[in-house]
Design a protein around this motif. Sequence first.
Motif, PDB file in Angstrom:
ATOM      1  N   PRO A 195       0.749  -1.400   0.059  1.00 19.70           N
ATOM      2  CA  PRO A 195       0.115  -0.052  -0.147  1.00 19.70           C
ATOM      3  C   PRO A 195       0.799   1.222   0.161  1.00 19.70           C
ATOM      4  O   PRO A 195       1.902   1.233   0.681  1.00 19.70           O
ATOM      5  CB  PRO A 195      -0.827  -0.207   1.347  1.00 19.70           C
ATOM      6  CG  PRO A 195      -0.179  -1.365   1.863  1.00 19.70           C
ATOM      7  CD  PRO A 195       0.835  -2.013   1.386  1.00 19.70           C
ATOM      8  N   ILE A 196       0.679   2.223  -0.964  1.00 24.27           N
ATOM      9  CA  ILE A 196       1.457   3.361  -1.063  1.00 24.27           C
ATOM     10  C   ILE A 196       0.586   4.684  -0.364  1.00 24.27           C
ATOM     11  O   ILE A 196      -0.317   4.936  -1.047  1.00 24.27           O
ATOM     12  CB  ILE A 196       1.831   3.537  -2.305  1.00 24.27           C
ATOM     13  CG1 ILE A 196       2.558   2.320  -3.154  1.00 24.27           C
ATOM     14  CG2 ILE A 196       2.859   4.832  -2.583  1.00 24.27           C
ATOM     15  CD1 ILE A 196       4.125   2.199  -2.701  1.00 24.27           C
ATOM     16  N   ALA A 197       1.320   5.285   0.416  1.00 21.77           N
ATOM     17  CA  ALA A 197       0.558   6.484   1.049  1.00 21.77           C
ATOM     18  C   ALA A 197       1.597   7.573   0.689  1.00 21.77           C
ATOM     19  O   ALA A 197       2.880   7.384   1.259  1.00 21.77           O
ATOM     20  CB  ALA A 197       0.117   6.618   2.473  1.00 21.77           C
ATOM     21  N   HIS A 198       1.558   8.641   0.033  1.00 30.30           N
ATOM     22  CA  HIS A 198       2.630   9.550  -0.228  1.00 30.30           C
ATOM     23  C   HIS A 198       2.302  10.990   0.559  1.00 30.30           C
ATOM     24  O   HIS A 198       1.237  11.402   0.731  1.00 30.30           O
ATOM     25  CB  HIS A 198       2.460  10.142  -1.628  1.00 30.30           C
ATOM     26  CG  HIS A 198       2.948   9.257  -2.560  1.00 30.30           C
ATOM     27  ND1 HIS A 198       4.190   8.576  -2.594  1.00 30.30           N
ATOM     28  CD2 HIS A 198       2.465   8.512  -3.754  1.00 30.30           C
ATOM     29  CE1 HIS A 198       4.315   7.796  -3.563  1.00 30.30           C
ATOM     30  NE2 HIS A 198       3.296   7.580  -4.259  1.00 30.30           N
ATOM     31  N   GLN A 199       3.505  11.483   1.322  1.00 30.64           N
ATOM     32  CA  GLN A 199       3.319  12.647   2.091  1.00 30.64           C
ATOM     33  C   GLN A 199       4.235  13.721   1.571  1.00 30.64           C
ATOM     34  O   GLN A 199       5.195  13.570   1.313  1.00 30.64           O
ATOM     35  CB  GLN A 199       3.915  12.190   3.684  1.00 30.64           C
ATOM     36  CG  GLN A 199       3.570  10.738   4.285  1.00 30.64           C
ATOM     37  CD  GLN A 199       2.129  10.605   4.380  1.00 30.64           C
ATOM     38  OE1 GLN A 199       1.456  11.449   4.618  1.00 30.64           O
ATOM     39  NE2 GLN A 199       1.465   9.317   4.070  1.00 30.64           N
ATOM     40  N   PHE A 200       3.547  14.765   1.592  1.00 29.06           N
ATOM     41  CA  PHE A 200       4.004  16.191   1.132  1.00 29.06           C
ATOM     42  C   PHE A 200       4.905  16.726   2.259  1.00 29.06           C
ATOM     43  O   PHE A 200       4.299  17.016   3.444  1.00 29.06           O
ATOM     44  CB  PHE A 200       3.160  17.169   0.652  1.00 29.06           C
ATOM     45  CG  PHE A 200       3.398  18.172  -0.111  1.00 29.06           C
ATOM     46  CD1 PHE A 200       4.271  18.092  -1.244  1.00 29.06           C
ATOM     47  CD2 PHE A 200       3.203  19.484   0.480  1.00 29.06           C
ATOM     48  CE1 PHE A 200       4.605  19.215  -1.929  1.00 29.06           C
ATOM     49  CE2 PHE A 200       3.755  20.692  -0.342  1.00 29.06           C
ATOM     50  CZ  PHE A 200       4.359  20.469  -1.308  1.00 29.06           C
ATOM     51  N   MET A 201       6.072  16.701   1.841  1.00 28.42           N
ATOM     52  CA  MET A 201       7.038  16.935   3.230  1.00 28.42           C
ATOM     53  C   MET A 201       8.156  17.937   2.796  1.00 28.42           C
ATOM     54  O   MET A 201       8.618  18.115   1.770  1.00 28.42           O
ATOM     55  CB  MET A 201       7.614  15.734   3.848  1.00 28.42           C
ATOM     56  CG  MET A 201       8.523  14.800   2.825  1.00 28.42           C
ATOM     57  SD  MET A 201       9.170  13.537   3.790  1.00 28.42           S
ATOM     58  CE  MET A 201       7.486  12.499   3.561  1.00 28.42           C
ATOM     59  N   ALA A 202       8.623  18.781   3.888  1.00 30.16           N
ATOM     60  CA  ALA A 202       9.614  19.921   3.710  1.00 30.16           C
ATOM     61  C   ALA A 202      10.399  19.942   5.161  1.00 30.16           C
ATOM     62  O   ALA A 202      10.006  19.195   5.916  1.00 30.16           O
ATOM     63  CB  ALA A 202       9.045  21.140   3.280  1.00 30.16           C
ATOM     64  N   LEU A 203      11.260  20.960   5.133  1.00 31.21           N
ATOM     65  CA  LEU A 203      11.957  21.167   5.997  1.00 31.21           C
ATOM     66  C   LEU A 203      10.992  21.859   7.403  1.00 31.21           C
ATOM     67  O   LEU A 203      10.227  22.379   7.164  1.00 31.21           O
ATOM     68  CB  LEU A 203      13.220  22.404   5.858  1.00 31.21           C
ATOM     69  CG  LEU A 203      14.433  21.815   5.252  1.00 31.21           C
ATOM     70  CD1 LEU A 203      15.288  23.137   4.954  1.00 31.21           C
ATOM     71  CD2 LEU A 203      15.081  20.906   6.164  1.00 31.21           C
ATOM     72  N   PRO A 204      11.303  21.536   8.721  1.00 31.52           N
ATOM     73  CA  PRO A 204      10.222  21.997   9.492  1.00 31.52           C
ATOM     74  C   PRO A 204       9.944  23.366   9.465  1.00 31.52           C
ATOM     75  O   PRO A 204      10.891  24.307   9.204  1.00 31.52           O
ATOM     76  CB  PRO A 204      10.623  21.661  10.981  1.00 31.52           C
ATOM     77  CG  PRO A 204      11.608  20.213  10.560  1.00 31.52           C
ATOM     78  CD  PRO A 204      12.192  20.629   9.049  1.00 31.52           C
ATOM     79  N   GLY A 205       8.739  23.822   9.812  1.00 32.21           N
ATOM     80  CA  GLY A 205       8.501  25.395   9.858  1.00 32.21           C
ATOM     81  C   GLY A 205       7.733  26.120   8.567  1.00 32.21           C
ATOM     82  O   GLY A 205       7.610  27.187   8.625  1.00 32.21           O
TER      83      GLY A 205
END
Length: 274
Positions: free
Chosen positions: A84-94
């Motif tokens: 199962p593939i769940a994609h998270q949109f992520m970046a440096l915190p803040g």
Amino acid sequence: MSKLKIAIQGVPGSFHHQVALRNFGEDIEILDFDTFPSVAKSVANEEADFGIMAIENSIAGAIFPNYDLIDRFELSIRDEYYLPIAHQFMALPGQTIDDIKEVRSHPMALLQCKVFFAQHPHIQLKEDTDTASVARDIAAGNLKGVAAIASSIAAGIYGMEIIAPDIQTIKNNFTRFIILQKEASKPTTSVNKASTKVTIQDQKGGLAKLLTLIADNGIDLSKIQSIPVIEKPWEYAFFIDLVFEDPAVFAKTIDEIRASFGEVKIFGEYLSRK
Ligand SMILES: O=C(O)C(=O)C[C@]1(C(=O)O)C=C[C@@H](O)C=C1
């Protein structure tokens, strides 16, 4: 005893890495590569015991070049794995989504999140080697304004913050991976699936005859993919996955296909995991 060497495309936190751990357990040596051809080569030259290769995704479809790699490097399929593939949109915190100007990821991951990015047209899409290596590189380079699409495991490993969760177009998203080896797999009586390649000459009704032959033997065709025969422009080979109850009926069907159509290559007989 030395550990099993498993070739994958991608770094820790990539989906291939997750399949390696789930399928073979934690006690393995991972050989990570940037490209699928390098994975195929490492299995073919026996540097790796097994290779893992994504072949198809439920949203984005088939990864065509990988069919050709299995064929060209004469690899054999020993098993399959549906992740199962769940994609998270992520970046440096803040950071917020408005701070993000660019997103980088594996082309298959970008395809699976097309609808989300159509809703955020200020973000530029860039293809990269794999999902997790982008998360790693953004963290290592302290890159502001750049985001990754990757798993929550990758976010945890590389200290990234998830700005938008589960951005794949359909929540129920799966990628089918195949487990490759050099040696021809030895089918056991418990196998019920096979991956094959049938080349049929251009003849009227040829494909229809082939499909009828398969159906008449009570065999379920779970996937058919036409792939160009590159030496012969506009001719096609068919990669066909067959699911059956009785291996003897499968063997008889293959004999009949050979008698009527000629060449049939069997990449592997294994257990369906769906
Ligand atoms: O980039 C990754 O993490 C991968 O494992 C590659 C890959 C793929 O090749 O399809 C694996 C599963 C997902 O479909 C997205 C990307």
